[in-house]
Design an enzyme around this catalytic site. Structure first.
Site, PDB file in Angstrom:
ATOM      1  N   ALA A 135      54.700  45.852  51.210  1.00 58.53           N
ATOM      2  CA  ALA A 135      55.850  46.651  50.769  1.00 58.53           C
ATOM      3  C   ALA A 135      55.707  47.091  49.310  1.00 58.53           C
ATOM      4  CB  ALA A 135      57.128  45.852  50.966  1.00 58.53           C
ATOM      5  N   HIS A 136      56.694  47.850  48.855  1.00 60.54           N
ATOM      6  CA  HIS A 136      56.608  48.443  47.517  1.00 60.54           C
ATOM      7  C   HIS A 136      56.643  47.379  46.415  1.00 60.54           C
ATOM      8  CE1 HIS A 136      61.291  49.115  47.645  1.00 60.54           C
ATOM      9  NE2 HIS A 136      60.949  47.864  47.853  1.00 60.54           N
ATOM     10  N   ASN A 137      55.862  47.669  45.359  1.00 60.63           N
ATOM     11  CA  ASN A 137      55.806  46.840  44.148  1.00 60.63           C
ATOM     12  C   ASN A 137      55.151  45.473  44.353  1.00 60.63           C
ATOM     13  OD1 ASN A 137      58.811  48.358  43.863  1.00 60.63           O
ATOM     14  ND2 ASN A 137      57.367  48.639  42.190  1.00 60.63           N
TER      15      ASN A 137
ATOM     16  N   ARG B 270      54.019  52.763  48.361  1.00 63.54           N
ATOM     17  CA  ARG B 270      54.002  52.977  46.913  1.00 63.54           C
ATOM     18  C   ARG B 270      55.212  52.299  46.275  1.00 63.54           C
ATOM     19  NH1 ARG B 270      55.186  58.264  48.896  1.00 63.54           N
ATOM     20  NH2 ARG B 270      57.235  59.075  48.302  1.00 63.54           N
TER      21      ARG B 270
ATOM     22  N   GLN C  92      61.045  56.863  45.729  1.00 57.59           N
ATOM     23  CA  GLN C  92      59.983  55.949  45.289  1.00 57.59           C
ATOM     24  C   GLN C  92      59.074  56.688  44.307  1.00 57.59           C
ATOM     25  OE1 GLN C  92      60.029  52.471  46.987  1.00 57.59           O
ATOM     26  NE2 GLN C  92      62.010  53.518  46.842  1.00 57.59           N
TER      27      GLN C  92
END
Length: 356
Positions: free
Chosen positions: A241-243, A220, A200
């Protein structure tokens, strides 16, 4: 313990209200209508609380002008347009403030970190390379601030919080105990029956005036950053969660979960235990009721619900049987026959119209 006291007139000035009655009387705190004594201030927010207000032993009440006319047992008031907002403002007046500054001897801080002289770093906190901690920020004991993290002014970071992944926090951010910001997102590529970890490489950007509860996780980004805009409030046990991007002033109650690469608009409200799938967009001003599952994009503002409401057990079992029957083959065939009959009727109607 010495309580700080304020006159009724002083308290009214804090909320731009009008003091009525004994304006010099001293009050030392806030309390509910039922628990308040002669030294406490309570608020009345609606007609349904008028009976409690008339029976309350509070020293003074926060009310609207209209509500005041219906309260005969009380002579001391702060009159405002919005009593609940006034109450919220006054909680900060009576809140116990953290006034300590400096760095506790047991904290470990890398020489390259930049720590404001007015910040406070608690016992056993660890702050890594090239970190920045702004003015009047409080970092409580046992926090881990990883390399490259930047924290703005007047933030509050409670005990055992982990900030990692080069995340950046704006000003006046509050993060409560045991939360992790910037942890590794859940990214894996499946190949030949195995999961292959995706490193990530993004970060987390958090705006100003954001409040994050206890035991939350904000991952991240995989490539782009996870973004939490200004004024967002997250309850305990929320997973981002990511993004993911969460728009300004959006609120999420406990146990909400948002899957990766979803964009949520501004001024949204998610009630408890709402689940949101990944890679969708949700418009501004959307409300999602408790325990709903959002499985597709929402393009228009409004209130949305899903799931089965609570029923008595016997009724629920009967309803479950009917739900199952909806998918049975005979019923499906019947619906197809009805559609065919509807098409035939429409065809006949067209023929009659042509003959006329």
């Amino acid at each position: 313990m010495n309580l700080q006291k304020f006159s009724l007139e002083q308290l009214a000035s804090f909320v731009q209200g009008k003091a009525v009655g004994q304006t010099e009387m001293q009050l030392d705190g806030l309390a509910s209508l039922t628990q308040a004594d002669a030294h406490k201030l309570a608020f009345v927010n609606a007609d349904k609380y008028l009976d409690q207000a008339n029976q309350s032993k509070a020293g003074a009440l926060i009310v609207t002008e209209e509500l005041r006319a219906h309260i005969t047992s009380q002579q001391n008031f702060i009159v405002v347009e919005n009593p609940y907002l006034a109450f919220a403002i006054l909680t900060h007046v009576f809140e116990k403030k953290h006034t300590a500054q400096g760095i506790e001897a047991t904290a470990q801080i890398h020489a390259s970190a930049i720590i404001s002289d007015t910040a406070y770093i608690g016992h056993y906190a660890v702050i890594g390379e090239h970190c920045v901690v702004g003015d009047e920020t409080v970092i409580q004991s046992h926090c881990h601030i990883d390399d490259g993290v930047e924290i703005g002014k007047q933030c509050f970071i409670d005990s055992h919080v982990v900030l990692t992944g080069h995340c950046k926090l704006g000003n006046r951010v509050r993060i409560h105990a045991n939360t992790v910001i910037g942890g590794e997102g859940f990214g894996f590529a499946p190949y030949k029956g195995k999961w292959h970890r995706i490193a990530q490489l993004g970060s987390v950007l958090i705006g100003n005036d954001v409040r994050i509860g206890s035991n939350c996780s904000i991952d991240r980004g995989a490539l782009d950053d996870t973004i939490i805009e200004d004024g967002v409030i997250l309850d305990n046990l929320v997973q981002i969660a990511h993004n993911v991007k969460v728009g300004a002033n959006t609120a999420m109650a406990a146990k909400c979960g948002v899957a990766g690469s979803t964009t949520i608009g501004k001024n949204c409200i998610f009630a408890g235990a709402v689940g949101v799938v990944g890679h969708i967009n949700i418009a501004d001003n959307v409300t999602v009721t408790g325990m709903s599952m959002v499985t597709k994009s929402i393009s228009e503002a409004g209130s949305y619900s899903s799931g089965t409401p609570m029923l008595e057990s016997l009724h629920w079992k009967r309803a479950a049987v009917r739900f199952k029957q909806l998918a049975d083959a005979p019923l499906t065939q019947m619906l197809k026959r009805l559609d065919h009959m509807q098409a035939q009727i429409e065809s006949l109607e067209s023929t009659f119209k042509l003959r006329k």
